[in-house]
Design an enzyme around this catalytic site. Structure first.
Site, PDB file in Angstrom:
ATOM      1  CD  GLU A   1      36.460  76.935   6.544  1.00 40.92           C
ATOM      2  OE1 GLU A   1      35.473  76.266   6.912  1.00 40.92           O
ATOM      3  OE2 GLU A   1      36.684  78.112   6.884  1.00 40.92           O
TER       4      GLU A   1
ATOM      5  CE  LYS B   1      32.866  82.484   9.304  1.00 48.06           C
ATOM      6  NZ  LYS B   1      34.132  81.917   9.807  1.00 48.06           N
TER       7      LYS B   1
END
Length: 311
Positions: A30, A165
């Protein structure tokens, strides 16, 4: 593989296209981590280092972004530099944003969701990143749930990461993935890693201890036509991890500050990561770089094994 219609939007770097036509291992990356995740110039060094790790492990790196109205699959060093310098001014692109960034011929940095979409268009099965998005801690009130989870349910790309996360609600994130039928695989672990820390309070669905084991399971999944991605959760290297209690304290502070300042939606994750960086005196950035490099290594090894099975 992309259709003729999709082809006009794709700009696949020649060496990446060559690897794909020869059924060689390719790993997508990404670009939001470059623009929004890590400050300049560390982001440039990280992006180039990750690409080198992938190449050194026998795969072809393909960093993904949107530039000049094209879905770029594989960036040049100059293009990485552009994204790195523009930083948070770059449009953060998820699924909903892709057509508008294309139409405006803007520069866009891809999130997990949009990277998966573009990777699948190009015919790439594996993607290495830091951590996926998920259900935010205040989601019962805000309904703030990352588009990454829905993309994992529908797009045939395996995401190699250090779990979700740790700023998120990990329990609710796992529940969402279970509902959508997305397998969460622990790589050499029975416990879900929590990004900056090696363990959480949650178990994974399956444990795989080798790249070929992961590759065999994913090949069976897609060969049978069972659509959707998979989360391959790799613990952060021991040398880079934070003590759980210490990191929980930093996260709690950052989440509280975000609520006080009215930070919402796509601005939430960059704000929280930036605050944690400040609270840890920059140590979280180095941890982030370490785990991304480790994930890239594992993703490359899995992709190489998969390319041999899928011949």
């Amino acid at each position: 593989m992309h259709t003729d219609t999709q082809k006009k939007y794709l700009d696949i770097r020649p060496e990446v296209a060559h690897a794909l036509t020869r059924n060689q291992a390719v790993v997508a990356l990404e670009s939001t981590i470059i623009s929004h995740g890590i400050p300049y110039p560390q982001n440039v060094h990280m992006a180039l280092q990750v690409e080198k790790i992938i190449a050194d492990n026998g795969a072809m790196p393909a960093t993904i972004a949107i530039i000049d109205g094209k879905l770029k699959v594989g960036l040049s060093p100059d293009e990485i530099e552009i994204l790195a310098k523009s930083g948070v001014e770059t449009v953060k692109v998820s699924r909903r944003d892709i057509p508008f960034v294309i139409a405006n011929k803007a520069v866009g940095a891809t999130t997990v969701a949009s990277t998966m979409i573009i990777a699948q268009m190009a015919g790439i099965r594996f993607f290495a990143t830091g951590g996926i998005g998920g259900v935010h801690r205040n989601a019962p009130q805000t309904f703030d749930i990352s588009a990454d989870l829905e993309e994992l349910a529908r797009t045939d790309v395996a995401v190699v990461c250090a779990g979700a996360k740790s700023i998120l609600d990990l329990g609710l994130t796992l529940e969402y993935l279970e509902t959508k039928g997305v397998p969460v695989v622990g790589y050499q672990t029975d416990i879900l890693p929590a990004f900056y820390t090696r363990k959480s309070d949650f178990a994974v669905d399956y444990r795989c201890d080798s790249p070929d084991h992961v590759a065999a399971a994913l090949h069976a999944k897609w060969d049978m036509g069972i659509n959707g991605g998979a989360v391959i959760a790799v613990p952060i290297p021991q040398r880079a991890c934070f003590p759980t209690a210490q990191m929980d304290g930093y996260i709690a502070t950052a989440v509280q500050e975000a609520a006080q300042q009215g930070i919402k939606g796509k601005d939430t994750t960059p704000f929280l990561l930036a605050r944690i960086c400040t609270l840890t005196q920059g140590k979280s950035v180095q941890a982030n770089i370490e785990l991304v490099c480790n994930n890239a290594r594992v993703a490359s090894q899995i992709a190489v094994c998969y390319s041999k099975i899928a011949l």
